[in-house]
Design an enzyme around this catalytic site. Structure first.
Site: not given
Length: 282
Positions: A16, A67, A88, A128, A130-131, A219
């Protein structure tokens, strides 16, 4: 005066850039802060948040795969977070967690302001459900996307996201195996983690998805964006954009929520792009 404590939670989290981004924003804005990273599995998330609060934590960013779990811990939610069904950004307000989702506005700002794209009237394919997908889908619709097709390997999750968005005239769900039958799109957004598991030599999508104006957006950033963007380069999409700009923009939105001022994102983006950006066309 005590230094405010913030953090990012995810699993994994070692990659991160959020601690670096928020530290740079704090330096730019003259805000003293302590920003940490915690690697937390979903089943330990709630307890970890309790420890964070006990140690003076005020706000937190949340990344994959937490998330939707973050959504569940919130007592209050913004309209954007409620619509997305994913959070988030967490803020401690009156002893409880308030949830926001800045992913979508971060993506739209990056595409429209940094890359000069007009999203109005575009037909979009969202890979996708998901979150990450939940965070960006509402903002893309609000930015003027005419039609959105959501494709996920688990069709039930795609159906759930369609239902949550509440726009059956503009949003539909299809099977991954149907990709070759969907026609072409002006915008293709990869909101999956396929880049963490796919070899760039084997990842592929049907050419029938493309037209001369197709913009491919991942993303993810760094090595996780390589397979999708390598495919985009190989098939010569008009633009190929990684998720680094979105990351910086959503972080600025979070910073503004916590501190009341929005930092200048360009200096931070320029430095990080020189180190981590995946070569693209924009």
């Amino acid at each position: 005066m005590p230094v405010s404590r913030f953090a990012v939670f995810g699993h994994p989290i070692a990659h991160s850039l959020s601690p670096r981004i928020h530290t740079e924003f704090g330096r730019q804005m003259g805000v003293a802060l302590d920003y940490l990273a915690f690697d937390v599995a979903p089943d330990a998330f709630r307890v970890s948040l309790e420890h964070f609060v006990a140690e003076g934590g005020y706000g937190a960013n949340v990344t994959l795969p937490l998330k939707e779990a973050a959504f569940e811990v919130c007592t209050t939610l913004s309209a954007r977070a409620r619509r997305a069904g994913a959070v988030n950004t967490l803020s401690r307000v009156d002893g409880v967690w308030h949830g926001e989702n800045t992913d979508g506005i971060g993506l739209v700002r990056n595409l429209t302001e940094r890359h000069g794209l007009d999203l109005r009237g575009r037909r979009a394919l969202l890979l996708g459900a998901g979150g990450a997908a939940r965070g960006v889908a509402p903002a893309l619709l609000d930015a003027g996307i005419t039609e959105m097709v959501i494709v996920n390997r688990s069709p039930e999750r795609a159906d759930m996201l369609c239902d949550a968005l509440g726009e059956p005239g503009r949003v539909s769900a299809r099977y991954w195996g149907d990709l070759g039958d969907l026609g072409n799109f002006e915008l293709i957004v990869n909101a999956t983690s396929i880049g963490n598991t796919s070899d760039m030599r084997t990842f592929s999508l049907p050419r029938s998805l493309l037209d001369s104006m197709t913009v491919a957006v991942d993303l993810n950033y760094g090595s996780a964006a390589v397979p999708f963007l390598a495919w985009a380069h190989a098939v010569e999409t008009r633009y190929a954009i990684d998720g680094l700009g979105m990351l910086v923009e959503q972080a600025a939105e979070s910073f503004s929520l916590w501190h009341g001022r929005r930092p200048d994102t360009d200096p931070v983006y320029t430095v990080l792009h020189s180190e981590y950006g995946v070569p693209g066309r924009s």
